[in-house]
Design an enzyme around this catalytic site. Sequence first.
Site, PDB file in Angstrom:
ATOM      1  N   GLU A  25       0.751  -1.276   0.177  1.00  0.00           N
ATOM      2  CA  GLU A  25      -0.071  -0.014  -0.062  1.00  0.00           C
ATOM      3  C   GLU A  25       0.725   1.394  -0.108  1.00  0.00           C
ATOM      4  OE1 GLU A  25      -2.536  -3.329   1.871  1.00  0.00           O
ATOM      5  OE2 GLU A  25      -0.491  -2.550   1.840  1.00  0.00           O
ATOM      6  N   LEU A  26       1.815   1.246   0.451  1.00  0.00           N
ATOM      7  CA  LEU A  26       2.792   2.510   0.704  1.00  0.00           C
ATOM      8  C   LEU A  26       3.361   2.681  -0.660  1.00  0.00           C
ATOM      9  CD1 LEU A  26       4.182   4.680   2.492  1.00  0.00           C
ATOM     10  CD2 LEU A  26       5.958   3.033   2.800  1.00  0.00           C
ATOM     11  N   ILE A 446      22.035  -2.011 -20.288  1.00  0.00           N
ATOM     12  CA  ILE A 446      22.506  -2.968 -19.339  1.00  0.00           C
ATOM     13  C   ILE A 446      21.453  -4.114 -19.662  1.00  0.00           C
ATOM     14  CG2 ILE A 446      22.759  -3.552 -16.919  1.00  0.00           C
ATOM     15  CD1 ILE A 446      24.552  -1.689 -18.105  1.00  0.00           C
ATOM     16  N   GLY A 447      20.237  -4.323 -20.097  1.00  0.00           N
ATOM     17  CA  GLY A 447      19.535  -5.428 -20.320  1.00  0.00           C
ATOM     18  C   GLY A 447      18.163  -5.037 -20.563  1.00  0.00           C
ATOM     19  N   SER A 448      17.426  -4.631 -19.268  1.00  0.00           N
ATOM     20  CA  SER A 448      16.009  -4.470 -19.257  1.00  0.00           C
ATOM     21  C   SER A 448      15.382  -3.089 -19.914  1.00  0.00           C
ATOM     22  CB  SER A 448      15.533  -4.491 -17.846  1.00  0.00           C
ATOM     23  OG  SER A 448      16.087  -3.621 -17.205  1.00  0.00           O
ATOM     24  N   GLU A 499      13.848  -8.004 -22.337  1.00  0.00           N
ATOM     25  CA  GLU A 499      13.512  -9.046 -21.119  1.00  0.00           C
ATOM     26  C   GLU A 499      12.050  -8.429 -20.785  1.00  0.00           C
ATOM     27  OE1 GLU A 499      16.136  -8.406 -17.622  1.00  0.00           O
ATOM     28  OE2 GLU A 499      17.996  -8.304 -18.938  1.00  0.00           O
ATOM     29  N   TRP A 576      20.343 -11.883  -3.578  1.00  0.00           N
ATOM     30  CA  TRP A 576      19.062 -11.467  -3.724  1.00  0.00           C
ATOM     31  C   TRP A 576      18.204 -12.499  -3.767  1.00  0.00           C
ATOM     32  CZ3 TRP A 576      19.774  -7.476  -8.261  1.00  0.00           C
ATOM     33  CH2 TRP A 576      20.740  -6.523  -7.990  1.00  0.00           C
ATOM     34  N   HIS A 656      28.131  -6.841 -14.882  1.00  0.00           N
ATOM     35  CA  HIS A 656      27.613  -5.716 -14.763  1.00  0.00           C
ATOM     36  C   HIS A 656      27.138  -5.611 -13.193  1.00  0.00           C
ATOM     37  CE1 HIS A 656      25.298  -1.965 -14.159  1.00  0.00           C
ATOM     38  NE2 HIS A 656      24.209  -2.459 -13.429  1.00  0.00           N
ATOM     39  N   HIS A 709      18.211   5.699 -11.928  1.00  0.00           N
ATOM     40  CA  HIS A 709      17.259   5.546 -10.518  1.00  0.00           C
ATOM     41  C   HIS A 709      16.575   6.812 -10.145  1.00  0.00           C
ATOM     42  CE1 HIS A 709      19.729   1.952 -10.167  1.00  0.00           C
ATOM     43  NE2 HIS A 709      18.638   1.412  -9.270  1.00  0.00           N
TER      44      HIS A 709
END
Length: 772
Positions: A25-26, A446-448, A499, A576, A656, A709
């Site tokens: 929700e945040l 980088i890929g995506s 991707e 991860w 990467h 970002h």
Amino acid sequence: MTTKSAAAASRATVHGYPRQGPDRELKKAIEGYWKGRVTADALHATAAGLRRDNWQQLAEAGVREVPTGDFSLYDHVLDTSVMVGAVPARHRAAVEADALDGYFAMARGTQDVAPLEMTKWFDTNYHYLVPELGPDTVFSADSAKQKAELTEAVSHGHTARPVLVGPVTYLLLAKPAPEVAADFEPLTLLDRLLPVYAEVLADLRAAGAEWVQLDEPALVADRSAAELNAAARAYRELGALTDRPKLLVASYFDRLGEALPVLAKAPVEGLAMDFTGPAASNLDDLAGVGGLPGKRLVAGVVDGRNVWINDLKKSLGTLASLLGFADRVDVAPSCSLLHVPLNAAVEREVNPEVGRWLAFARQKAEEVVTLAKGLSEGTEVIAGGLSANSSALTSRSSSQLTRDPVVRARSQAVTDADARRSQPYQERAAAQRARLGLPLLPTTTIGSFPQTGELRTARADLRAGRLDPKGYDERIAAEIRDVLAFQEQAGIDVLVHGEPERNDMVQYFAERLDGYVATQHGWVQSYGTRYVRPPILAGDISRPEPMTVGWTRYAQSQTSRPVKGMLTGPVTMLAWSFVRDDQPQAETARQVALALRDEVSDLESAGTAVIQVDEPALRETLPLRADGHAEYLGWATESFRLATASVRADTQIHTHMCYAEFGDIISAINDIDADVISLEAARSHMQVADELAAAGYPREVGPGVYDIHSPRVPDADEVASLLRKGLAAIPAERLWVNPDCGLKTRGWPEVRSALENLVAAAVTVRSEVAGR
């Protein structure tokens, strides 16, 4: 085990709790605010409701002292910068005009103003906003957020303990501001910062705080004598204050080591310490300093970073050993529960046998309460819980789900030669240049590419049966064609397929490897509104069938330019994920590497000339203390080479890495023996290029020139300026041009503009180099 009188004061607490809510929700409220669909009042109301629910969940579990101040709209280190008035000059006007918008501008930047740098929080996958400080920094106290959240908790009937980033850790995490000399040491500002903390502590005491927790995880790393002296001075001065609450200084992620006697002697009322994993030696170290007489000890005996159930009997033994070391021993997770998902009970699709072994934040709070009750009242009152826990632990250790003899035999047969390329880099580089025919300063991503709402809807429709596999594949193929067409039109040299079929760079592979378990609701904050669902490494790892070959082959069939095969490396697949705690990580990494090795070989056989194996987590997983570095880097670099070393000389291996301090692992970056490495560099102003050059790094490098970002779009001149900085460190024949990271979180309009500017800058600088 213990008697009721021996530990009657023991109670359960936690250092922090997940912020996002059961349905994120945040995230939805914040992103709605950014898009103008949610008002500031509505956003604050959502946040207040989530805090209330978190405290209520903890209280219902039996936690009698809840944390406040750990909740954040973006990042708790950024909150600390606001609390102490450390707002960069370039953001002050925005903060003064609107505090909330200015806060988000510091985190994300604007079109005209760059954000704060972002990097990993110690050895976790959480990212914090790096404070920017300089000799002219003037601190000022702003405790409004901390007081308000304390008041909220008290109004709901809870005993609350505000949690703040401690002053020493705050300064040790900071960096010199861009306009400040690089050798400036933020720790020299300690005497200027301590009066601000004193003011905040006085404000919190006036607001009703009996205890305040000051988190000092930086003290578990190797620290110089000067840094330890600074910690001693900080807590001597804060402890001497008369107008303050009781102070609980918290550490986690590793042992305190040489910082323990400093804090044990400090005039503070309590210490919180980690007793899990590598921090288990804190138990012996406490004995070595004579314990903590007259102090409260908050014992972190439940692993706050992993998802496996606690061994309650073992933890009770640790707690019993601690009883003689302090006046009061309370029970807690090892660190904030921010690092684990919220509730394992809602994971209906997880194998029930595996489900018995899992504990997310809610379950860990219950474990802490059970341990505190057993410590205070005796093990007979928790006999049922101990029996169920023992049964679940036995189930896991004996389960066929955790062991595959074929996988183990293959792992044991690996030789040193399996993890080495058969040709040296110079021979490979010549063969690759001949095959690929790339220009100077080649461009790539980088890929995506952006994960649009339409793509997410298609995946949801596939899962729900509203879209059949053929229709889904047609949608993915169309997206790949569009991504390739844009890259060709923009002039990018080495393409990616974007991707579109992937939900996450780790989860996608985990769902296709035997031995992994995926969750449906196991969201964990990575940064800001970016949440991930780390998969769970539950058993031995193998690859039943190719995972990426089909779509990579399809993409290459649509263009004459090289298309990169895209894989996630073994270290990141561990870092991860929630990794196994029942065998060495080196063994798990080797199993994953062998599965990826099969994929790399299949990609090469399908004609893929460039294969990227991403390792963004290589630095973040580095142990906090130097005595653990060699062992970790040994198996980490071996696992990467094992995954990639089987290819021919003319197949180019990329990797990467992003958002980490690379200086500590330059030798490891060399040891992985990738032909090309791309790294985050835009926010850190090409610092990594200088570090690589200073270390004599001999291979090709793509230091990022576009910070993905942030929503801002760098113009061609800005990118060209960064490229020229890169060229001052890396020769043109070894320099690539690329963004900092993948583009999946960005929107198409900004991506189009940014990549067109990136190519234009590359063309400009390429002509400059050719002219010279």
